[in-house]
Motif scaffolding. Structure first.
Motif, PDB file in Angstrom:
ATOM      1  N   PHE A 206       0.826  -1.210   0.000  1.00 32.37           N
ATOM      2  CA  PHE A 206       0.000   0.000   0.000  1.00 32.37           C
ATOM      3  C   PHE A 206       0.861   1.261   0.000  1.00 32.37           C
ATOM      4  N   ILE A 207       1.963   1.242   0.750  1.00 40.02           N
ATOM      5  CA  ILE A 207       2.869   2.389   0.720  1.00 40.02           C
ATOM      6  C   ILE A 207       3.446   2.550  -0.676  1.00 40.02           C
ATOM      7  N   GLY A 208       3.802   1.421  -1.319  1.00 42.25           N
ATOM      8  CA  GLY A 208       4.319   1.476  -2.680  1.00 42.25           C
ATOM      9  C   GLY A 208       3.306   2.059  -3.654  1.00 42.25           C
ATOM     10  N   LEU A 209       2.048   1.663  -3.524  1.00 41.08           N
ATOM     11  CA  LEU A 209       1.003   2.182  -4.411  1.00 41.08           C
ATOM     12  C   LEU A 209       0.780   3.672  -4.196  1.00 41.08           C
ATOM     13  N   ILE A 210       0.787   4.091  -2.928  1.00 42.78           N
ATOM     14  CA  ILE A 210       0.618   5.520  -2.629  1.00 42.78           C
ATOM     15  C   ILE A 210       1.765   6.321  -3.235  1.00 42.78           C
ATOM     16  N   CYS A 211       2.987   5.841  -3.066  1.00 36.80           N
ATOM     17  CA  CYS A 211       4.143   6.546  -3.628  1.00 36.80           C
ATOM     18  C   CYS A 211       4.106   6.529  -5.153  1.00 36.80           C
ATOM     19  N   THR A 212       3.636   5.428  -5.738  1.00 35.86           N
ATOM     20  CA  THR A 212       3.524   5.358  -7.190  1.00 35.86           C
ATOM     21  C   THR A 212       2.590   6.428  -7.722  1.00 35.86           C
ATOM     22  N   ILE A 213       1.416   6.559  -7.083  1.00 39.01           N
ATOM     23  CA  ILE A 213       0.460   7.580  -7.520  1.00 39.01           C
ATOM     24  C   ILE A 213       1.044   8.970  -7.319  1.00 39.01           C
ATOM     25  N   SER A 214       1.745   9.158  -6.191  1.00 41.30           N
ATOM     26  CA  SER A 214       2.359  10.467  -5.943  1.00 41.30           C
ATOM     27  C   SER A 214       3.400  10.798  -7.005  1.00 41.30           C
ATOM     28  N   PHE A 215       4.236   9.807  -7.360  1.00 36.49           N
ATOM     29  CA  PHE A 215       5.214  10.019  -8.435  1.00 36.49           C
ATOM     30  C   PHE A 215       4.511  10.314  -9.758  1.00 36.49           C
ATOM     31  N   LEU A 216       3.403   9.612 -10.016  1.00 36.31           N
ATOM     32  CA  LEU A 216       2.660   9.828 -11.253  1.00 36.31           C
ATOM     33  C   LEU A 216       2.078  11.234 -11.299  1.00 36.31           C
ATOM     34  N   VAL A 217       1.527  11.690 -10.169  1.00 40.06           N
ATOM     35  CA  VAL A 217       0.956  13.031 -10.104  1.00 40.06           C
ATOM     36  C   VAL A 217       2.041  14.071 -10.402  1.00 40.06           C
TER      37      VAL A 217
END
Length: 382
Positions: A206-217
């Motif tokens: 879940f932390i990885g997914l949150i960071c992925t979306i943040s990087f994408l944003v």
């Protein structure tokens, strides 16, 4: 037992290596046009060269936790920093496109190793001093990005050969490595990965997914804001980079204050306040046709998004599901996959429909990330 002076030097050195990571990446970006001209690389082949850097970084990120566990942060970061300095210069003299591809993989590997291990080092320092430092350290990466671009642009104004400018940048990187590396965290960190990537589980996913979306944003602004401003908003091309400049400047300044705010109000309250600001900023760039308020929207996005990744990297230091080195490597790898895929996916949607639809999708993902972040931080009660 470390005294206060030793701990301060560890903090300064950690920040220096964040700076070097940003400086090294922008140095590579500054060399791309010269390599393209020297080797007469067509546009489609240039994409493969960029992909080679990304591939090298991705592979090394998968192994970086194990490398840091075996060698320790000091040796790993020293090797990564010196390798970046050397490979940047080798790239300037490669005789053919095929050789450039191989060297690009090596450069990506060096950047990927530094990217992961610098965060492992930062988390261990946070644990040692029991104080939030991650936002301030990651701000130095942003400063390094700016400094690398400014360094190359300034020296090239004096009509120095581009290979000479690259050599000057490499000397600066190597000098900083030799000066600061003796003060880095030196203990070898626990890792169960051996020589393989450890599959993330539970909270780490879940932390990885949150960071992925943040990087994408953030990547959506970095990669597409200029094109979006000119094609969708009718902004003159001379002002197309202003939105990105305001975004990066506001994100940098927000990270400078992020640690203090996190310690005073807590990470959950900080993100509960900041992420809606980013949402308002995205609404602004979607709904406002032009004028100063459109540019203010980029400032809001920078303020709102700045501290998400630092908060969750710090959280990796408190979780008990995986060794820290493995957890950071796993989250970095997941996030980097998002970085590699996001520009192409958003571009495909933009070509098929419009960039407005692409940024609408990013806004929806921001909402999903906010919900995930609030629930996960609530679970940790931090």
């Amino acid at each position: 037992m470390l005294n206060k002076r030793d701990i301060l030097w560890q903090i300064y050195s950690a920040k220096a290596f964040y700076f070097l990571g940003g400086f090294g990446f922008t140095s590579w970006a500054s060399l791309i046009p010269f390599l393209k001209r020297k080797l007469q690389i067509p546009d489609d082949h240039l994409g493969f060269l960029l992909l080679a850097v990304g591939l090298g970084a991705l592979i090394m990120m998968m192994l970086a936790g194990s490398i840091a566990g075996r060698l320790g942060c000091r040796r790993s970061l020293t090797a990564a920093g010196l390798s970046i300095a050397v490979v940047l210069n080798v790239l300037c003299y490669v005789p053919a496109y095929t050789a450039a591809l191989l060297v690009a993989v090596l450069l990506g590997s060096s950047l990927g190793l530094l990217d992961v291990v610098v965060n492992i080092n930062g988390i261990f320092i946070e644990r040692k001093v029991r104080k939030r430092l991650m936002s301030g350290m990651q701000a130095m990466w942003s400063l390094g990005n700016f400094a690398g671009a400014a360094f190359f642009a300034l020296l090239l104004q004096f009509r120095l050969p581009w290979q000479g400018v690259a050599l000057a940048g490499a000397v600066l990187i190597a000098a900083c490595v030799f000066f600061f590396s003796p003060h880095l965290h030196s203990e070898r960190n626990e890792s169960r990965g051996g020589s393989h990537f450890v599959r993330p589980k539970g909270t780490i996913v879940f932390i990885g997914l949150i960071c992925t979306i943040s990087f994408l944003v953030e990547g959506s602004i970095n990669d597409w804001s200029g094109v979006f401003m000119t094609t969708e908003k009718g902004i003159d091309i001379s002002q197309s980079g202003l939105g990105l400049t305001l975004f990066t400047a506001s994100a940098f300044l927000s990270r400078l204050t992020g640690d203090s705010l996190t310690m005073h109000i807590g990470p959950r309250r900080l993100l509960a306040f900041s992420l809606p600001i980013a949402f308002v900023g995205f609404l602004g760039i979607l709904l406002i046709g032009g004028g100063s308020l459109l540019f203010v929207s980029y400032v809001l996005i920078g303020i709102g998004c700045a501290n998400t990744v630092p908060v969750f990297y710090s959280l990796l230091g408190t979780q008990k599901e995986m060794p820290i080195a493995d957890a950071v490597a796993a989250v970095s790898t997941i996030g980097y996959v998002g970085i590699l895929l996001a520009p192409a996916v958003l571009g495909f949607i933009g070509r098929a429909f419009s960039l407005t639809i692409s940024f609408t999708l990013v806004t929806v993902l921001l909402i999903i990330m906010t919900v995930m972040a609030m629930r996960l931080l609530g679970k940790f009660e931090v």
